[in-house]
Design a protein around this motif. Structure first.
Motif, PDB file in Angstrom:
ATOM      1  N   UNK A 251       0.848  -1.187   0.000  1.00  0.00           N
ATOM      2  CA  UNK A 251       0.000   0.000   0.000  1.00  0.00           C
ATOM      3  C   UNK A 251       0.887   1.241   0.000  1.00  0.00           C
ATOM      4  N   UNK A 252       0.604   2.165  -0.935  1.00  0.00           N
ATOM      5  CA  UNK A 252       1.278   3.454  -0.983  1.00  0.00           C
ATOM      6  C   UNK A 252       0.255   4.489  -0.547  1.00  0.00           C
ATOM      7  N   UNK A 253       0.571   5.292   0.449  1.00  0.00           N
ATOM      8  CA  UNK A 253      -0.355   6.295   0.965  1.00  0.00           C
ATOM      9  C   UNK A 253       0.008   7.655   0.389  1.00  0.00           C
ATOM     10  N   UNK A 254      -0.947   8.288  -0.295  1.00  0.00           N
ATOM     11  CA  UNK A 254      -0.786   9.642  -0.802  1.00  0.00           C
ATOM     12  C   UNK A 254      -1.570  10.597   0.093  1.00  0.00           C
ATOM     13  N   UNK A 255      -1.148  11.835   0.173  1.00  0.00           N
ATOM     14  CA  UNK A 255      -1.804  12.847   1.018  1.00  0.00           C
ATOM     15  C   UNK A 255      -1.839  12.417   2.479  1.00  0.00           C
ATOM     16  N   UNK A 256      -0.756  11.815   2.943  1.00  0.00           N
ATOM     17  CA  UNK A 256      -0.738  11.275   4.310  1.00  0.00           C
ATOM     18  C   UNK A 256      -0.852  12.352   5.386  1.00  0.00           C
ATOM     19  N   UNK A 257      -0.682  13.614   5.018  1.00  0.00           N
ATOM     20  CA  UNK A 257      -0.806  14.690   6.007  1.00  0.00           C
ATOM     21  C   UNK A 257      -2.198  15.338   6.006  1.00  0.00           C
TER      22      UNK A 257
END
Length: 69
Positions: free
Chosen positions: A33-39
């Motif tokens: 899993x690659x998380x984008x917009x993690x912030x």
């Protein structure tokens, strides 16, 4: 600082900044899993995606348009 040759880091590596560039031909990850917009916080409001550079041809992307859900 420049480090030439192969380097192995045992343990966790944290890089803090506004941009990180990885200039390599192959990136291998064991995580599935690659998380984008993690912030992101609060209500969902930001688009996300992955874009493929295709040279002289039009780029293509996998894109989530938050406004279209």
């Amino acid at each position: 600082m420049t480090v030439a040759g192969n380097t192995t880091i045992a343990g966790n590596l944290t890089v803090t900044g506004t941009a990180t560039a990885v200039l390599s031909e192959t990136v291998n990850m064991q995580d599935n899993i690659i998380v984008l917009n993690s912030n992101a916080t609060g209500s969902a409001s930001v688009d996300a995606g992955i874009e493929i550079e295709r040279g002289d041809d039009a780029n293509r992307k996998l894109f989530w348009d938050e406004s279209e859900d």
